[in-house]
Enzyme design. Structure first.
Site, PDB file in Angstrom:
ATOM      1  N   LYS A 119       0.867  -1.183   0.000  1.00  0.00           N
ATOM      2  CA  LYS A 119       0.000   0.000   0.000  1.00  0.00           C
ATOM      3  C   LYS A 119       0.898   1.226   0.000  1.00  0.00           C
ATOM      4  CE  LYS A 119      -4.110   1.940   2.179  1.00  0.00           C
ATOM      5  NZ  LYS A 119      -3.709   3.340   2.302  1.00  0.00           N
ATOM      6  N   ASP A 121       2.215   4.900   0.170  1.00  0.00           N
ATOM      7  CA  ASP A 121       1.785   6.071   0.927  1.00  0.00           C
ATOM      8  C   ASP A 121       2.097   7.320   0.112  1.00  0.00           C
ATOM      9  OD1 ASP A 121       0.678   7.436   2.992  1.00  0.00           O
ATOM     10  OD2 ASP A 121       2.422   7.316   4.311  1.00  0.00           O
ATOM     11  N   TYR A 229      -2.457   0.629  -9.954  1.00  0.00           N
ATOM     12  CA  TYR A 229      -3.011  -0.515  -9.232  1.00  0.00           C
ATOM     13  C   TYR A 229      -4.482  -0.824  -9.469  1.00  0.00           C
ATOM     14  CZ  TYR A 229      -3.823   3.339  -5.901  1.00  0.00           C
ATOM     15  OH  TYR A 229      -4.163   4.526  -5.322  1.00  0.00           O
ATOM     16  N   LYS A 317      -3.223  -2.460   7.489  1.00  0.00           N
ATOM     17  CA  LYS A 317      -2.338  -1.343   7.809  1.00  0.00           C
ATOM     18  C   LYS A 317      -1.196  -1.783   8.719  1.00  0.00           C
ATOM     19  CE  LYS A 317      -3.338   2.555   7.005  1.00  0.00           C
ATOM     20  NZ  LYS A 317      -4.429   3.523   7.031  1.00  0.00           N
ATOM     21  N   CYS A 411      29.341  28.882  17.485  1.00  0.00           N
ATOM     22  CA  CYS A 411      29.247  27.449  17.214  1.00  0.00           C
ATOM     23  C   CYS A 411      29.403  26.666  18.512  1.00  0.00           C
ATOM     24  CB  CYS A 411      30.329  27.027  16.221  1.00  0.00           C
ATOM     25  SG  CYS A 411      30.425  25.227  16.030  1.00  0.00           S
ATOM     26  N   CYS A 429      28.170  27.372  10.884  1.00  0.00           N
ATOM     27  CA  CYS A 429      29.419  27.647  11.590  1.00  0.00           C
ATOM     28  C   CYS A 429      30.458  27.965  10.530  1.00  0.00           C
ATOM     29  CB  CYS A 429      29.846  26.410  12.383  1.00  0.00           C
ATOM     30  SG  CYS A 429      31.603  26.423  12.773  1.00  0.00           S
ATOM     31  N   CYS A 434      36.381  23.372  12.099  1.00  0.00           N
ATOM     32  CA  CYS A 434      35.429  23.022  13.166  1.00  0.00           C
ATOM     33  C   CYS A 434      35.449  21.508  13.380  1.00  0.00           C
ATOM     34  CB  CYS A 434      34.031  23.476  12.777  1.00  0.00           C
ATOM     35  SG  CYS A 434      32.749  22.885  13.902  1.00  0.00           S
TER      36      CYS A 434
HETATM   37  S1  IVH Z   1      -6.809  -0.004  -4.554  1.00  0.00           S
HETATM   38  C1  IVH Z   1     -11.270   0.262  -4.668  1.00  0.00           C
HETATM   39  N1  IVH Z   1      -4.220  -0.457  -4.288  1.00  0.00           N
HETATM   40  O1  IVH Z   1      -5.119   3.499  -0.546  1.00  0.00           O
HETATM   41  C2  IVH Z   1      -9.813   0.095  -4.504  1.00  0.00           C
HETATM   42  N2  IVH Z   1      -5.121   1.481  -3.251  1.00  0.00           N
HETATM   43  O2  IVH Z   1      -7.527   3.453   1.270  1.00  0.00           O
HETATM   44  C3  IVH Z   1      -9.096   1.364  -4.644  1.00  0.00           C
HETATM   45  N3  IVH Z   1      -3.461   2.876  -2.120  1.00  0.00           N
HETATM   46  O3  IVH Z   1      -7.168   5.845  -2.108  1.00  0.00           O
HETATM   47  C4  IVH Z   1      -7.735   1.417  -4.155  1.00  0.00           C
HETATM   48  N4  IVH Z   1      -1.713   1.632  -2.604  1.00  0.00           N
HETATM   49  O4  IVH Z   1      -4.652   6.053  -2.438  1.00  0.00           O
HETATM   50  C5  IVH Z   1      -5.249   0.363  -3.977  1.00  0.00           C
HETATM   51  N5  IVH Z   1      -1.968  -0.966  -4.182  1.00  0.00           N
HETATM   52  C6  IVH Z   1      -2.980  -0.156  -3.880  1.00  0.00           C
HETATM   53  C7  IVH Z   1      -2.797   1.027  -3.127  1.00  0.00           C
HETATM   54  C8  IVH Z   1      -3.901   1.820  -2.832  1.00  0.00           C
HETATM   55  C9  IVH Z   1      -2.131   2.740  -2.009  1.00  0.00           C
HETATM   56  C10 IVH Z   1      -4.237   3.975  -1.531  1.00  0.00           C
HETATM   57  C11 IVH Z   1      -5.098   4.722  -2.507  1.00  0.00           C
HETATM   58  C12 IVH Z   1      -6.488   4.640  -1.988  1.00  0.00           C
HETATM   59  C13 IVH Z   1      -6.282   4.280  -0.564  1.00  0.00           C
HETATM   60  C14 IVH Z   1      -7.465   3.465  -0.081  1.00  0.00           C
END
Ligand code: IVH
Length: 671
Positions: A119, A121, A229, A317, A411, A429, A434
């Site tokens: 996932k 970020d 994705y 998560k 410093c 500095c 230093c």
């Molecule tokens: S699938 C209906 N795949 O997570 C499915 N989301 O909480 C749609 N995200 O808004 C999302 N990596 O910004 C999917 N491999 C991944 C992801 C991913 C990050 C984020 C995305 C989404 C949020 C959902």
């Protein structure tokens, strides 16, 4: 050149540049040097200037085209961009799987095929390709309506402006996450501090902040990347599963995370989740969990959606990277370039498995902006190996005794004058000798990602300095066993190990050596680019600003910093002494500039002189590429006995056919 010839050449150049961009940014497997790339690009720019009517909107030169906008237009997503339900524990995952099976009417023993993905970020976006060309790019927004950020997304080099596909679908909407790799994030923050702008608290904010800029030149300067994705609406193509969808996206030139894996049942999901938990800290980008999706699209349809999230997917998560703690003290520390950074000593707190006791406050302007004081209760966040940062102060927790730390008058390490350079937020500095600067530069030089002198950490380096045994990095190579034996609590074995570690460092890769030198603005990534481009420290030291600028990804500021570094007599002397002491950085395998640079080979039939993988290695060592199937792009087919359809196809297309011996002769340079 007449119009027709220009049109043909432009089409050719566009195709070639696209291919090389894809090789470089998506596959990480360049076939030509940056200088060669530059020639192609400049030829295209020139031709387009001469024939503006021939410029297509998806030309590679249109990546940074537009003028700054006043505001973003709104874009309504044809299919809403849903969010995901969260899971946190193994039990939650089992429950998700049980629910999927229940809705589908499966028995407990039947297993579901899932696709597991990291996932990312970052910032969720949607790319809309019409007849294969990128037409619109938008943010997720509230899921229904987002912002039109097409100009900015076009600057993301790994997003193809045109799909690599002979018969593109009429419409392809593809969703993905734009992110900023961690190294780029760190570099960006250093840069922002120097430019007097507030640093970003995390890479997610940096990615979002870059895409939501009205001036596309800002996004263009940041090495943003994307992983795709999920599909949106698609017309003229169909996919039976997530696996097939992702494979097709890959084929069409869209980046897909290589860690994605198809697994079976809860067990498969759990083992992927555990593996990602372990790898989280070593990935070059930030992930905050894994996403689990039912692979089959027909099962997905059967499962359907709830109001804001699908029943066929779940986000598992990781523990948050944020925590709340107290700033016990703020100490100014001097870095290797003399910049004085206020660092917070924290009441130790665990953040996703790591105990954190320090956080960077970046600089005094930033400290003032966030109103950070000694004694404050704060939210901290860490991303990967990056030093944790303070996100915000919980002002409601103030007791009144908190106090602000002013800029030091001198410093804290050497007492030299402290200067705040106009237009920079950094406080420096000015002491040339230093001790803190020297100490930090030696620690950096010996560190794991640089020369990797195992065991020679901060503590020993401090002793070396205290005993006057080293004054700069070159002195490390003059140390003897007797020197180490002067340490407190030092044994023969330990001294031996340290000397061995120093000795071993003499043959590190060139890119590590360049990084170890601590040239301003040259991080690990840039060091790798430089090592590949110049091949030796001598060549790099002699490089002119223009030569440096011809490397993709190197801008004027970095180029200037490199030439300034090598013009400095002291630096040159230090390098000379290291080379004399036997430091001989090794050169990475040549990827570009080999005999087969830019050439694609296909091996077919029964090979007797070498195996297929040996053949592939030989080709790659010479900068070429070994492909699995014959196409117009194939340069050579090497055919062994009983070669079949690939050989026929090669003949049909007029591709040069070689015997194994012919190939070996060519490799030796006899043809
Ligand atoms: S699938 C209906 N795949 O997570 C499915 N989301 O909480 C749609 N995200 O808004 C999302 N990596 O910004 C999917 N491999 C991944 C992801 C991913 C990050 C984020 C995305 C989404 C949020 C959902």
């Amino acid at each position: 050149m007449d119009r027709n010839a220009a049109e043909r050449r432009i089409a050719q150049l566009c195709a070639e540049i696209r291919r090389h961009d894809h090789l470089y940014y998506v596959l990480d497997r360049p076939e030509i040097t940056d200088a060669e790339f530059d020639l192609l690009y400049r030829e295209l720019v020139q031709l387009e200037q001469e024939h503006p009517e021939l410029v297509t909107p998806d030309s590679p030169t249109r990546r940074v085209g537009g003028a700054p906008l006043d505001k973003f237009e709104q874009v309504t997503h044809r299919i809403p961009m849903l969010s995901l339900e969260n899971a946190f524990t193994d039990g939650d995952i089992a429950e998700f799987d049980a629910r999927v099976k229940r809705v589908l009417g499966l028995s407990a023993t039947e297993e579901i095929a899932y696709v597991c993905e990291p996932k990312m970020d970052g910032l969720a976006v949607e790319l809309v390709y019409e007849n294969g060309s990128l037409a619109v790019g938008s943010t997720r927004g509230d899921g229904f309506v987002g912002e039109n950020v097409t100009q900015n997304l076009k600057t993301v080099k790994s997003i193809p402006l045109r799909l690599e596909c002979a018969h593109p679908p009429a419409l392809l909407e593809v969703r993905g996450e734009v992110y900023l790799p961690l190294e780029a994030f760190q570099r960006l923050n250093v840069q922002r501090e120097e430019d007097g702008e507030p640093p970003f608290a995390n890479p997610r904010n940096a990615a979002a902040g870059s895409i939501r800029q009205l001036d596309p030149r800002i996004a263009a300067r940041r090495p943003l990347a994307i992983f795709c994705y999920a599909p949106g609406e698609v017309r003229g193509a169909a996919f039976a599963s997530q696996t097939e969808f992702l494979d097709t996206m890959r084929q069409w030139g869209l980046p897909v995370n290589p860690l994605v894996r198809r697994v079976t049942g809860v067990e498969g999901v759990l083992s992927f989740y555990r593996e990602m938990t372990d790898r989280r800290d070593t990935l070059p980008y930030e992930i905050d969990g894994v996403v689990v999706k039912v692979d089959s699209f027909s099962l997905q349809r059967e499962l359907g959606e709830k109001s804001r999230s699908p029943r066929w997917a779940v986000a598992v998560k990781f523990p948050p990277r944020q925590a709340v703690t107290v700033i016990e003290d703020i100490v100014p520390s001097v870095g290797r370039t003399g910049v004085i950074t206020p660092t917070a000593n924290l009441r130790p707190v665990e953040v996703s498995g790591v105990t954190v006791s320090r956080a960077t406050l970046h600089n005094w302007e930033e400290m003032e902006r966030k109103d950070i004081r000694i004694g404050d209760t704060v939210v901290i966040e860490r991303a990967g190996d990056v030093i944790p940062a303070v996100v915000r102060v919980l002002t409601e927790k103030r007791a009144g005794s908190e106090r602000f730390l002013p800029i030091p008058a001198a410093c804290p390490e050497c007492g030299s004058e402290v200067v705040k350079i106009p237009d920079e937020v950094a406080v420096r500095c000015m002491g040339l000798s230093c001790p803190a600067q020297i100490r930090e530069s030696i620690i950096h030089f010996a560190s794991r990602n640089a020369m990797d002198m195992e065991g020679l950490g901060e503590k020993y380096i401090e002793q070396l300095l205290r005993l006057g045994l080293v004054g700069n990095v070159a002195d490390l190579y003059t140390l003897t066993r007797d020197d180490f034996m002067k340490f407190d609590r030092m044994g023969d074995k330990l001294a031996e190990n340290l000397l061995n570690a120093i000795e071993a460092s003499k043959r590190r890769e060139l890119s590590r050596f360049i990084f170890a030198l601590g040239i301003r603005h040259v991080g690990e990534h840039t060091a790798r680019l430089l090592a590949t481009a110049f091949g030796s420290i001598d060549n790099l030291a002699r490089a002119t600003e223009a030569e440096l600028l011809s490397i993709r990804e190197i801008g004027p500021q970095v180029a200037r910093s490199i030439t300034t570094f090598f013009h400095n007599e002291g630096n040159r002397e230090t390098i000379r002494r290291m080379v004399e002491a036997g430091v001989e950085p090794t050169v990475e395998e040549k990827k570009v500039g080999g005999r087969f640079t830019g050439k694609t080979f296909v091996f077919t039939g029964a090979l007797t002189r070498f195996s297929r993988s040996e053949a592939q290695k030989m080709v790659e060592n010479e900068g070429g590429h070994a492909a699995g199937s014959v196409s117009k792009k194939t340069d050579y087919v090497v055919a062994g006995a009983e070669a079949g359809s690939k050989l026929d196809k090669a003949r049909q297309l007029g591709v040069t056919v070689l015997t194994e011996d012919g190939f070996l002769q060519m490799l030796e340079g006899e043809q």
